[in-house]
Motif scaffolding. Structure first.
Motif, short mmCIF file in Angstrom:
data_model
loop_
_atom_site.label_atom_id
_atom_site.label_comp_id
_atom_site.label_asym_id
_atom_site.label_seq_id
_atom_site.Cartn_x
_atom_site.Cartn_y
_atom_site.Cartn_z
N ARG A 6 -68.54 30.36 19.43
CA ARG A 6 -67.40 30.97 20.13
C ARG A 6 -67.90 31.96 21.17
N LEU A 7 -67.48 31.74 22.42
CA LEU A 7 -67.87 32.61 23.53
C LEU A 7 -66.76 33.57 23.94
N GLY A 8 -65.53 33.21 23.68
CA GLY A 8 -64.40 34.04 24.06
C GLY A 8 -63.10 33.37 23.68
N ASP A 9 -62.01 33.99 24.06
CA ASP A 9 -60.71 33.43 23.75
C ASP A 9 -59.73 33.73 24.86
N GLY A 10 -58.59 33.10 24.80
CA GLY A 10 -57.54 33.30 25.78
C GLY A 10 -56.18 33.04 25.18
N ILE A 11 -55.16 33.49 25.87
CA ILE A 11 -53.79 33.33 25.40
C ILE A 11 -52.94 32.79 26.54
N GLY A 12 -52.08 31.84 26.23
CA GLY A 12 -51.10 31.33 27.18
C GLY A 12 -49.73 31.43 26.56
N ALA A 13 -48.70 31.53 27.38
CA ALA A 13 -47.35 31.66 26.85
C ALA A 13 -46.34 31.04 27.80
N THR A 14 -45.23 30.60 27.23
CA THR A 14 -44.10 30.15 28.01
C THR A 14 -42.84 30.51 27.26
N ARG A 15 -41.75 30.71 28.00
CA ARG A 15 -40.49 31.13 27.40
C ARG A 15 -39.38 30.17 27.75
N LYS A 16 -38.40 30.15 26.87
CA LYS A 16 -37.14 29.41 27.07
C LYS A 16 -37.36 27.95 27.44
N LEU A 17 -38.18 27.28 26.64
CA LEU A 17 -38.44 25.86 26.83
C LEU A 17 -37.39 25.08 26.03
N ALA A 18 -36.58 24.31 26.72
CA ALA A 18 -35.49 23.56 26.07
C ALA A 18 -36.06 22.42 25.22
N PRO A 19 -35.30 21.94 24.24
CA PRO A 19 -35.78 20.81 23.43
C PRO A 19 -36.15 19.62 24.32
N GLY A 20 -37.32 19.05 24.11
CA GLY A 20 -37.80 17.92 24.88
C GLY A 20 -38.44 18.29 26.21
N GLN A 21 -38.27 19.51 26.65
CA GLN A 21 -38.81 19.96 27.93
C GLN A 21 -40.30 20.24 27.81
N GLN A 22 -41.05 20.06 28.93
CA GLN A 22 -42.48 20.33 28.97
C GLN A 22 -42.78 21.44 29.97
N ALA A 23 -43.89 22.13 29.73
CA ALA A 23 -44.34 23.18 30.66
C ALA A 23 -45.86 23.16 30.73
#
Length: 140
Positions: free
Chosen positions: A95-112
């Protein structure tokens, strides 16, 4: 019968040895707050891991910053918020490092498309691994 009731009532209050009084440990204090109101429900984790696919894993040659491209698909029945934790590993799996990603208000079946950005400068090739996905029902 009255004497028995008085003795039981006296037995529920005991001296704590410091001049104060405390309730017997066998009694239960009334609490108007319900358990489910005090602690929010645990977010869904297990099923949400399958909602994320790594689409890119790279080190920027100029900034030496790591980034994982993620495709998040909401497979739940509710509009949801996602937080995705990613590890950046060297060729041996260290392990060299880490990261975080986020998304909000994703509707059912929707992609981001989401990017999990690392904060550590790395100069070698990396592989990426999703370590945790947290999915919460979105709050309006």
């Amino acid at each position: 019968m009255l004497v028995l009731g008085i003795l039981i009532a006296i037995g529920l209050v005991v001296d704590d040895g410091e001049g104060g009084r405390s309730k017997d440990s066998g009694t239960v204090a009334e609490d108007p707050v319900r358990e489910q109101d005090r602690y929010p429900p645990t977010p869904t984790r297990g099923g949400a891991v399958g909602d994320v696919k790594i689409t890119k894993c790279a080190v920027d040659p100029v900034t030496e910053g790591t980034a994982a491209g993620l495709l998040v698909t909401n497979r739940s029945s509710k509009t949801s918020d996602y937080t995705v934790d990613v590890e950046f590993l060297d060729r041996s799996g260290k392990r060299l490092g880490d990261g975080i990603g986020a998304t909000r208000k994703l509707a059912p079946g929707q992609q981001a498309d989401v990017t999990a950005q690392g904060l550590v400068r790395i100069t070698e090739a990396v592989t990426c691994r999703v370590t945790d996905v947290t999915r919460y029902a979105s709050v309006t």
